[in-house]
Design an enzyme around this catalytic site. Structure first.
Site, PDB file in Angstrom:
ATOM      1  N   GLY A  39      48.728   6.081  28.844  1.00 39.41           N
ATOM      2  CA  GLY A  39      47.718   7.136  28.854  1.00 39.41           C
ATOM      3  C   GLY A  39      47.483   7.648  30.259  1.00 39.41           C
ATOM      4  O   GLY A  39      47.514   6.888  31.230  1.00 39.41           O
ATOM      5  N   GLY A  41      44.843  10.005  31.052  1.00 38.51           N
ATOM      6  CA  GLY A  41      43.566  10.695  31.205  1.00 38.51           C
ATOM      7  C   GLY A  41      42.902  10.230  32.488  1.00 38.51           C
ATOM      8  O   GLY A  41      43.564   9.694  33.381  1.00 38.51           O
ATOM      9  N   LEU A  42      41.601  10.419  32.579  1.00 34.92           N
ATOM     10  CA  LEU A  42      40.920  10.039  33.817  1.00 34.92           C
ATOM     11  C   LEU A  42      41.152   8.576  34.141  1.00 34.92           C
ATOM     12  O   LEU A  42      41.483   8.226  35.273  1.00 34.92           O
ATOM     13  CB  LEU A  42      39.425  10.324  33.692  1.00 34.92           C
ATOM     14  CG  LEU A  42      39.051  11.797  33.769  1.00 34.92           C
ATOM     15  CD1 LEU A  42      37.559  11.964  33.587  1.00 34.92           C
ATOM     16  CD2 LEU A  42      39.493  12.394  35.095  1.00 34.92           C
ATOM     17  N   GLY A  44      43.517   6.449  32.904  1.00 41.30           N
ATOM     18  CA  GLY A  44      44.926   6.106  33.056  1.00 41.30           C
ATOM     19  C   GLY A  44      45.539   6.650  34.336  1.00 41.30           C
ATOM     20  O   GLY A  44      46.211   5.927  35.070  1.00 41.30           O
ATOM     21  N   SER A 283      29.328  22.795  25.676  1.00 40.32           N
ATOM     22  CA  SER A 283      28.815  21.762  26.580  1.00 40.32           C
ATOM     23  C   SER A 283      27.328  21.499  26.420  1.00 40.32           C
ATOM     24  O   SER A 283      26.526  22.398  26.234  1.00 40.32           O
ATOM     25  CB  SER A 283      29.080  22.169  28.021  1.00 40.32           C
ATOM     26  OG  SER A 283      28.349  21.330  28.887  1.00 40.32           O
ATOM     27  N   ARG A 336      22.117  12.696  22.893  1.00 46.98           N
ATOM     28  CA  ARG A 336      22.954  13.334  21.880  1.00 46.98           C
ATOM     29  C   ARG A 336      22.671  12.840  20.469  1.00 46.98           C
ATOM     30  O   ARG A 336      22.606  13.632  19.532  1.00 46.98           O
ATOM     31  CB  ARG A 336      24.419  13.084  22.216  1.00 46.98           C
ATOM     32  CG  ARG A 336      24.800  13.817  23.465  1.00 46.98           C
ATOM     33  CD  ARG A 336      26.204  13.518  23.898  1.00 46.98           C
ATOM     34  NE  ARG A 336      26.533  14.393  25.014  1.00 46.98           N
ATOM     35  CZ  ARG A 336      27.650  14.304  25.714  1.00 46.98           C
ATOM     36  NH1 ARG A 336      28.544  13.397  25.416  1.00 46.98           N
ATOM     37  NH2 ARG A 336      27.890  15.136  26.694  1.00 46.98           N
ATOM     38  N   HIS A 428      32.600  13.332  18.524  1.00 46.37           N
ATOM     39  CA  HIS A 428      32.969  13.688  19.884  1.00 46.37           C
ATOM     40  C   HIS A 428      33.557  12.530  20.684  1.00 46.37           C
ATOM     41  O   HIS A 428      34.510  12.688  21.426  1.00 46.37           O
ATOM     42  CB  HIS A 428      31.707  14.201  20.579  1.00 46.37           C
ATOM     43  CG  HIS A 428      31.910  14.600  21.998  1.00 46.37           C
ATOM     44  ND1 HIS A 428      32.854  15.514  22.363  1.00 46.37           N
ATOM     45  CD2 HIS A 428      31.298  14.211  23.143  1.00 46.37           C
ATOM     46  CE1 HIS A 428      32.808  15.680  23.677  1.00 46.37           C
ATOM     47  NE2 HIS A 428      31.890  14.890  24.169  1.00 46.37           N
TER      48      HIS A 428
END
Lengths: 665, 249, 230
Positions: A39, A41-42, A44, A283, A336, A428
């Site tokens: 991965g 992403g941030l 990885g 957002s 949320r 999400h």
């Protein structure tokens, strides 16, 4: 027995003491140690870059065509850090406290505190990498506020913060690739973990272009493969986001923690039709300026649904700003889970404002007016007309959220500057994930998990702008240190051969599964099953859950899984670029994970954070925790089938925070 | 509405491709273009045929994965949109839509509409970064004030999603917009300025090695770019490359 | 540092195109100013033009400039040729449907075609006048080569049966040049990195004006000469 390996000592000193005491691998030895990071992403990308920079040999895999495409890129609003640049009383402790409270007291104190401690370094690091955060006119960094907190600690780059942070991590990764320290394998999907003598020693991967099944060995494997929100089919996740890596790791012995903790994001664009393939997030930062409402009277709801009235026709006193009404202290900026449930409550009560009855308004009219009035003053306009004020206000809002408004218009064909946005909650993020100890190692030695793939920091609900923080904290500042503690034993191991029986067996199993899918004589496309799984999950394991529904869901998923293997048709071949096959192998895992989620939700009969059990609520419908019986992490051990998973409990100890009923009133 | 699709079918990198025709009925205007392709693929699978392979991921216009050349334009007729954000309401009932892959020597076709854009990665690897370690022990984020205007301009350049529409659109398959956006972003910020001279030389070198064509300033890339990356980036790179080649040792 | 080197890099080729192109623009201005003398009629006009022609072929400074011009044309052509070949190679398989007109000007997409037309024109034009002036047999008036008469005769339908065709060819070439300049002028500034939110619009305007005025000025001469003599 689960050992979370939380260091002794006072909370604020745990991490620094731990860093001082854990074993290191000297630079000469690092050259002989291989690490696989799955991965990009941030978590990885930052982990791979940092580990390579420290001297390890890193192999990095992503299923996308480039590491830059990982779904962290889509995060919009921002990243939290307790810099206190705004001088509003922020501190490490406050960020820690907000995160634990926001997570409804189901996260580990020590992990969260560490996260808050390193948060400041993330911002320093990213600025040094050339991440163009928003700035004020004085040239210093700007902040905005997010849900669930009372300070402004969110750093942002318009509505594209995730993109900018990911491109920063990608650039650090690219630098290491160019130095030959990272071998990057694009379009490669991890199919299984290989365990030798109980330790993770490599993976089986599929080259998605040629279909070749490959063996990769390493001294440690790090999974940074994100969350499993796509179990719901419709979510804000990318189409390719999948849980296969973590699920395979789970089946090989890693405990899965809190699988039922999913986050339903309150502000997404409502579903428009059955062909819908994904949901788009608006957002959370919009809740800074947007006010959420539905009509007060059902007749207005009817009129809006049949088109005889428009949102803007309703007067102020005909609108129910239900978040402001129910939660005066936090208003539209409640966390949320609270905002989502409140929207569901109104819609279930029949106040939904679109044809399907599943939408509420997010209205910027008062923000236009408020900003417009300030602009009028700063620009020195005398006797402005109302229209002038509104137009000036629109410009201000445009400069803040322009790209989000454009995106909304593109998708819905409605102009949000003229009429309120319509929004509805959507899946999400998943707070659950592989169980990891303080060092981010799973219950399989040598197998680590970072970012959304682990469970550690967000408890039962994640606060906005904290996912980016956690991903980068794990990847840049936590894992690179803690992994050394494990690898210190491996300096004399030497290269792990890939011709062992363990590799043979793992490869054979993967090949068998693939050929079974390809040669299955069915007639139904993969997505068909995925949609049906999603529907079960959303209806019975979604925003509100109860025993009856969960029990039904478990049976339905089991049946669906049987039907999948009997009837699925996977076209194309296994030795070729074949997106249908990719979808099929991923769905096969979701079909098991979905059941695990329901089982976990069933077992946890309290409500907490994003997990709401109808059976456990306060008089006014708020989530009611049961601290006496459920102050623990559910860590599930796979024993042969999802339904037979064995529950282990890691007690959560709160030495520094008093457990309270969360209140945002 | 009803649509006639002509879609590029190509088995592999070395095979010859051709357009294949498919009729679509009951297409909703609220569908995204990719959802319409999903419906086509769903039908093809049910009919026992092979679906079209196309790249896509986030479906919200930010990951840069989707990459179709629709009716003679990268990402189709819309402006400032990617294919995944292009909706069928942009087309007329009865229209014939041509769908092709990005075409460039530097973006070889993998299958059908899927191409290999790893050349972009290699350009970034050549120098699209700030050479700073990830230790976190850098100076405080606020120690160098950056004029808001510069920060905003750097951000605008940094919004490139690396989709390759600029290359696909350019009649010369030039990657100048992509490369210059990264060069600009980093040279506009003090953190990246230090090595801007080496960076531009190395990135342009790699761009040439990958086999992209030359920029002839037609400006098509800027028009078709889903993120509206400006041509001023290209001018800035031209300027920086010129001064760097003249002053480098 | 640079692996491909300053001369081989794709950007350097662009700088060369820009420099030579802008230099040729300067040449066009000089050439046009001289040629406009053809509007002056009678013996004064004739001798003034011939003196100008004599000056242009003998002055050492002008000679240097003219060699620079030849070199520029040659380099511009060769460089353009190499760039075009490279660019073709960069897209081996063409699109089935491509709608360039939706995102770029026709001229910008057809610079090579326009350039080729201009090259053909330059060869023809030099053959018609430059060659005659330098190497051909040419009558003398007042001790000067009488290029004036040669020029007038070339566009005189009574003398030259192809005068009408030539006039049309010249006008066509100038229209092509207009399009070529329309893109090329401002493009040269972009290639050299001379881009600024304040000045770029000025450059673009100047480029458009240049691409209309200069070719129109050139084209007016054959038309004028053809009309007054027919």
């Amino acid at each position: 027995m689960l050992d979370s390996k939380i260091p002794e000592g006072p909370l604020a000193e745990k991490w620094s003491k731990h860093k001082d005491n854990i074993r290191l691998v000297n630079p000469a030895n690092k050259r002989h140690i291989d690490i696989i990071v799955v991965g990009t992403g941030l978590a990885g990308a930052s982990a791979a870059a940092s580990l390579a920079e420290m001297g390890y040999n890193v192999k990095s895999l992503c299923f996308q065509d480039s590491p830059r495409r990982a779904h962290s890129i889509a995060a919009q609003g921002g990243i939290n850090a307790s810099k206190n640049y705004q001088n509003d009383g922020d501190s490490v402790y406050r960020l820690f406290y907000d995160t634990v409270k926001g997570g409804d007291y189901r996260s580990r104190e020590a992990n969260v505190h560490r996260l808050a401690e390193v948060s400041g370094s993330i911002i320093d690091q990213c600025v040094a990498q050339g991440v163009p955060f928003a700035r004020e006119y004085g040239g210093l960094l700007d902040n905005r506020s997010f849900g669930g907190v009372q300070v402004s600690r969110t750093f942002y780059a318009k509505g594209q913060t995730g993109q900018q942070l990911l491109l920063g991590a990608y650039s650090a990764l690219s630098r290491q690739i160019s130095k030959g320290k990272v071998e990057m394998l694009n379009r490669h999907e991890m199919m299984d973990v290989v365990k030798i003598d109980g330790k993770a020693r490599g993976i089986i991967a599929r080259n998605l272009i040629t279909g070749e099944i490959e063996r990769h060995s390493a001294h440690a494997v790090v999974l940074c493969t994100g969350g499993y929100g796509n179990a719901f089919y419709l979510s804000t996740n990318a189409m390719g986001s999948n849980a296969s890596a973590v699920w395979r790791a789970h089946k090989k012995g890693s405990f899965f923690a809190n699988p039922c903790f999913t986050q339903i994001h309150p502000t997404c664009i409502p579903v428009s039709g059955h062909y819908q393939s994904k949901l788009t997030l608006m957002s959370e930062s919009l809740r800074n300026d947007g006010r959420i409402w539905v009509p007060k009277s059902k007749s207005d709801v009817e009129a809006i649904r049949n088109g005889s009235k428009k949102a803007i026709d309703l007067k102020e006193d005909e609108r129910d700003y239900y978040l402001e009404r129910r939660y005066p202290a936090f208003g539209n900026l409640v966390p949320r889970d609270v905002a989502s449930r409140a929207a569901k409550e109104r819609c279930d009560a029949g106040y939904g404002v679109n044809k399907t009855g599943q939408a509420v308004y997010l209205d910027f009219a008062s923000a236009f007016e408020r900003y417009g009035k300030t602009e009028v003053l700063t620009q020195g306009i005398e006797n402005p007309t109302h229209e002038q004020i509104i137009n000036l206000g629109r410009e201000v809002v445009k400069s803040k959220y322009g790209n989000l408004f454009d995106m909304y218009k593109q998708i819905t064909d409605d102009n949000p500057y003229e009429t309120p946005m319509m929004i509805y909650p959507a899946v999400h993020y998943t707070m659950g994930g592989l169980w990891v100890d303080y060092n981010l190692m799973t219950t399989v030695p040598g197998l680590f998990a970072a970012g959304e793939a682990n469970f550690s920091d967000h408890g039962a609900n994640r606060l906005g702008a904290s996912a980016l923080m956690q991903g980068l904290a794990d990847g840049y500042f936590v894992l690179p240190y803690t992994i050394g503690d494990y690898l210190a034993d491996d300096i004399r191991t030497g290269k792990i051969p890939t011709n062992s029986p363990e590799f043979d067996e793992a490869e054979k199993q993967v090949k068998d599964e693939i050929s079974a899918l390809i040669n299955n004589n069915g007639d139904t496309p993969v997505d068909d099953f995925h949609r049906r799984l999603g529907l079960i999950m959303w209806n019975k394991c979604g925003m509100a859950r109860n025993e009856k529904h969960l029990k039904e869901a478990i049976v339905e998923i089991q049946e669906l899984r049987k039907e999948f293997y009997a009837k699925v048709r996977v076209s194309g071949s296994a030795d070729d670029f074949n997106p249908e096959l990719e979808k099929a192998t991923r769905l096969a895992d979701f079909l098991e994970l979905g059941e695990a989620m329901c089982l976990d939700a069933l077992t946890r009969s309290e409500s907490c954070g994003g997990h709401f059990r109808d059976e456990s609520q306060t008089e006014d419908g708020e989530a009611l925790r049961d601290d006496e019986n459920f102050t623990f992490v559910s860590a599930w051990e796979y024993t042969g089938a999802p339904s037979e998973a064995k529950l282990h409990k890691e007690p959560l100890v709160y030495d520094n925070i008093e457990l309270k009923q969360r209140s945002y009133k | 509405m009803n649509i006639t699709l002509k879609v590029w079918r190509q088995k592999g990198p070395n095979s010859l491709g051709a357009m294949e025709t498919h009729k679509m009925t009951e297409v909703s205007g609220d569908m995204s273009f990719l959802e319409m392709m999903d419906v086509l693929n769903d039908r093809l699978v049910r009919e026992g045929k092979e679906p079209f392979a196309f790249d896509h991921d986030c479906r919200e216009g930010i990951c840069g994965t989707c990459s179709m050349f629709i009716n003679g334009e990268a990402h189709g007729p819309g402006r400032n949109v990617t294919t995944c954000q292009l909706h069928m309401r942009s087309f007329k009932d009865g229209e014939t839509i041509h769908v092709e892959p990005w075409r460039s020597a530097a973006f070889p076709v993998i299958k059908d509409l899927t191409v290999d854009r790893s050349s972009f990665d290699r350009i970034i690897q050549a120098g699209g970064y700030v050479s700073v370690n990830t230790s976190g022990d850098t100076q405080d984020a606020n120690s160098i004030p950056i004029p808001k205007h510069d920060a905003d301009e750097a951000f605008d350049s940094a919004t490139c999603i690396g989709c390759g529409a600029c290359v696909a659109t350019c009649k010369n398959s030039s990657a100048m917009l992509f490369v210059s956006a990264k060069v600009s972003q980093l040279s506009l910020l003090p953190q990246g300025k230090t090595e801007s001279s080496e960076r531009v030389l190395r990135m342009v070198d790699q761009m040439d090695i990958e086999g992209f064509g030359n920029c002839t300033n037609t400006g098509a890339c800027e028009v078709e770019c889903p993120k509206g990356i400006s041509l001023t980036n290209i001018a800035r790179m031209n300027r920086e490359f010129l001064s760097s080649t003249l002053t480098s040792k | 540092m640079s692996k491909t080197g300053i001369l081989k890099s794709s950007l350097s080729k662009k700088y060369a195109m820009a420099f030579t192109g802008l230099f040729l623009c300067l040449f066009l201005v000089g050439h046009l100013l001289g040629n406009l003398q053809l509007f002056a009629s009678g013996p004064e006009g004739q001798s003034a033009f011939n003196e100008y022609a004599e000056f242009m072929t003998t002055n050492p400074l002008i000679k240097v400039m003219s060699y620079l011009t030849y070199a520029s044309i040659l380099f511009h052509v060769l460089d353009g040729f190499v760039l075009t070949l490279n660019n073709r190679k960069a897209r081996p398989v063409k699109y089935v449907v491509e709608k360039g007109k939706l995102n770029s000007s026709w001229a910008s997409r057809n610079m090579a075609l326009l350039g080729t037309i201009l090259l053909v024109f330059i060869v023809t034009h030099m053959n018609n006048f430059w060659y005659v002036m330098h190497f051909g047999e040419i009558p003398m008036v007042d001790g000067l080569k009488d290029l004036h008469t040669i020029t007038l005769a070339f566009f005189n339908p009574q003398i030259n049966s192809l005068a009408a065709v030539m006039t049309l060819l010249y006008v066509f070439a100038m229209i092509s040049m207009g399009f070529h300049l329309n893109h090329g002028f401002q493009s040269a500034f972009q290639s050299l990195g001379l881009n600024h939110p304040k000045y770029t619009p000025v450059i673009k305007f100047a480029g458009t004006a240049f691409s209309v005025i200069v070719p129109a000025g050139f084209a007016s001469l054959p038309i004028y000469l053809f009309l007054i003599q027919s």
